[in-house]
Write a protein that holds these residues in place. Structure first.
Motif, PDB file in Angstrom:
ATOM      1  N   ARG A 125      15.847  -6.275  29.788  1.00 62.11           N
ATOM      2  CA  ARG A 125      15.075  -7.043  29.142  1.00 62.11           C
ATOM      3  C   ARG A 125      15.501  -8.613  28.575  1.00 62.11           C
ATOM      4  O   ARG A 125      14.399  -9.533  28.085  1.00 62.11           O
ATOM      5  CB  ARG A 125      15.464  -5.902  27.344  1.00 62.11           C
ATOM      6  N   GLY A 162      10.154  -5.651  24.037  1.00 66.20           N
ATOM      7  CA  GLY A 162       9.937  -4.093  23.451  1.00 66.20           C
ATOM      8  C   GLY A 162      11.056  -3.690  24.256  1.00 66.20           C
ATOM      9  O   GLY A 162      11.245  -3.795  25.594  1.00 66.20           O
ATOM     10  N   PHE A 193      12.757 -11.618  28.347  1.00 66.44           N
ATOM     11  CA  PHE A 193      12.708 -12.916  27.540  1.00 66.44           C
ATOM     12  C   PHE A 193      13.133 -14.053  27.999  1.00 66.44           C
ATOM     13  O   PHE A 193      12.151 -15.399  27.622  1.00 66.44           O
ATOM     14  CB  PHE A 193      14.358 -12.510  26.425  1.00 66.44           C
ATOM     15  N   THR A 224      21.350 -12.666  18.471  1.00 67.29           N
ATOM     16  CA  THR A 224      21.055 -12.031  17.880  1.00 67.29           C
ATOM     17  C   THR A 224      19.132 -12.481  17.418  1.00 67.29           C
ATOM     18  O   THR A 224      18.597 -12.288  16.925  1.00 67.29           O
ATOM     19  CB  THR A 224      21.217 -13.870  16.212  1.00 67.29           C
ATOM     20  N   ASP A 225      18.588 -12.786  18.974  1.00 66.87           N
ATOM     21  CA  ASP A 225      17.110 -13.091  19.020  1.00 66.87           C
ATOM     22  C   ASP A 225      16.773 -11.964  18.943  1.00 66.87           C
ATOM     23  O   ASP A 225      17.931 -10.684  19.592  1.00 66.87           O
ATOM     24  CB  ASP A 225      16.757 -13.902  20.312  1.00 66.87           C
ATOM     25  N   ASP A 226      15.405 -11.832  19.403  1.00 62.85           N
ATOM     26  CA  ASP A 226      14.839 -10.290  19.326  1.00 62.85           C
ATOM     27  C   ASP A 226      14.299  -9.907  20.966  1.00 62.85           C
ATOM     28  O   ASP A 226      13.655 -10.958  21.113  1.00 62.85           O
ATOM     29  CB  ASP A 226      14.005 -10.031  18.203  1.00 62.85           C
ATOM     30  N   LEU A 227      14.799  -8.739  21.677  1.00 65.98           N
ATOM     31  CA  LEU A 227      14.706  -9.048  23.551  1.00 65.98           C
ATOM     32  C   LEU A 227      13.213  -8.003  22.995  1.00 65.98           C
ATOM     33  O   LEU A 227      12.772  -7.806  22.371  1.00 65.98           O
ATOM     34  CB  LEU A 227      15.494  -8.622  23.652  1.00 65.98           C
TER      35      LEU A 227
END
Length: 309
Positions: free
Chosen positions: A279, A303, A283, A298-301
């Motif tokens: 993941r 799915g 990114f 804190t970043d959104d990886l």
């Protein structure tokens, strides 16, 4: 124990954007050019640190103008660089990275100061390596430095022999895990079992490496994910990649390894670590450059990849 110690290369990356890669003797006009920090060792250190791990870097830069750029993100994100030396009269390592419109890259590396990270330089940090939970190694420093670091490590060795160079079998056997792509896996198998046929199937290649004495393995497959063979397991576990549109694949493999190390610092589950790393690698390909593209905690990886059955 002192967390993760990365022993490896530190470069300045000269990044060029082109519509397509040139053929032999051909001149193309590039669309962009920039200098960013790079080097496989530094990339992996930044990736692990941004994900919350305590990381120290053992390596070298030159006394030239590129040294500041090469160290900039290591310092900014809090990697310990007190163990990075400056080699007088030697240029900082330089990588020329050319990226086409599909995000695929070619890279030419001039090692520079990385050639000074030999057994003597690594041995100066023996106490740090003996106290490390994880030591991460690659192939962009001299063989003697890699072998010294592996032998001094008091914890777990993550070995990414890229590029592949001849290493003592004892050092290859210390890898936990050995992280390779398909090409590198074949070359390592040739070192451990010279004269033996290299299997075409990636899973069979992992089993052959296991028979040659490697305890745990991760074989990366780019956009197709990875295959994992944990220590003590007999079955290869596929880890699919998160589907994303690639902008620049530079340094994605290093993001994977840094994330793998950061996860293994908290949990011994190699398959789960590889799923997390896949993941993080996904990114990283969504934006340009190597280190600048790596996520923070804190970043959104992308799915999560589905667990393999």
């Amino acid at each position: 124990m002192t967390g993760i110690v990365v022993v490896g290369s530190i470069n300045a990356d000269l990044n060029l954007r082109v519509e397509r890669h040139p053929g032999p003797g051909e001149t193309l006009i590039g669309a962009d050019g920039s200098v960013t920090p790079g080097g496989k060792g530094a990339n992996q250190a930044v990736a692990a640190r941004r994900l919350g791990a305590e990381v120290r870097m053992v390596g070298a830069v030159g006394d030239d103008a590129h040294a500041g750029a090469a160290l900039s993100l290591l310092k900014e994100c809090g990697v310990g660089v007190g163990t990075v030396s400056t080699s007088p009269g030697t240029p900082t390592g330089l990588a020329v990275v050319t990226v086409d419109e599909h995000g695929e890259n070619t890279i030419v590396v001039v090692p520079g100061a990385n050639t000074t990270v030999d057994a003597a330089a690594v041995g100066a940090h023996a106490a740090l390596l003996e106290d490390a939970d994880i030591v991460v190694l690659q192939g962009e420093i001299p063989r003697s430095g890699i072998e010294a670091a592996a032998r001094l490590c008091g914890g777990r060795v993550i070995l990414n022999p890229a590029p592949v160079l001849e290493l003592d079998a004892e050092v290859l056997h210390r890898a936990d895990p050995l992280v390779v792509n398909e090409h590198e896996a074949g070359l390592v198998l040739g070192l451990l079992a010279p004269g033996k046929d290299v299997p075409e199937d990636a899973g069979d290649m992992l089993q052959a490496l296991r028979r040659a004495g490697i305890g745990s393995l991760v074989l990366t497959l780019g956009g197709e994910g990875a295959l994992v063979l944990p220590a003590g397991a007999t079955e290869v576990v596929p880890v699919p990649a998160s589907p994303v549109a690639a902008v620049d694949t530079t340094g994605a493999g290093d993001a994977f390894i840094g994330a793998l190390a950061a996860h293994l610092l908290k949990s011994d589950d190699l398959v789960e670590a590889a799923r997390f790393a896949a993941r993080v690698g996904a990114f990283a390909v969504r934006s340009e450059g190597a280190q600048p593209s790596y996520p923070y905690m804190t970043d959104d990886l992308p799915g999560p990849v589905e667990a393999s059955r």
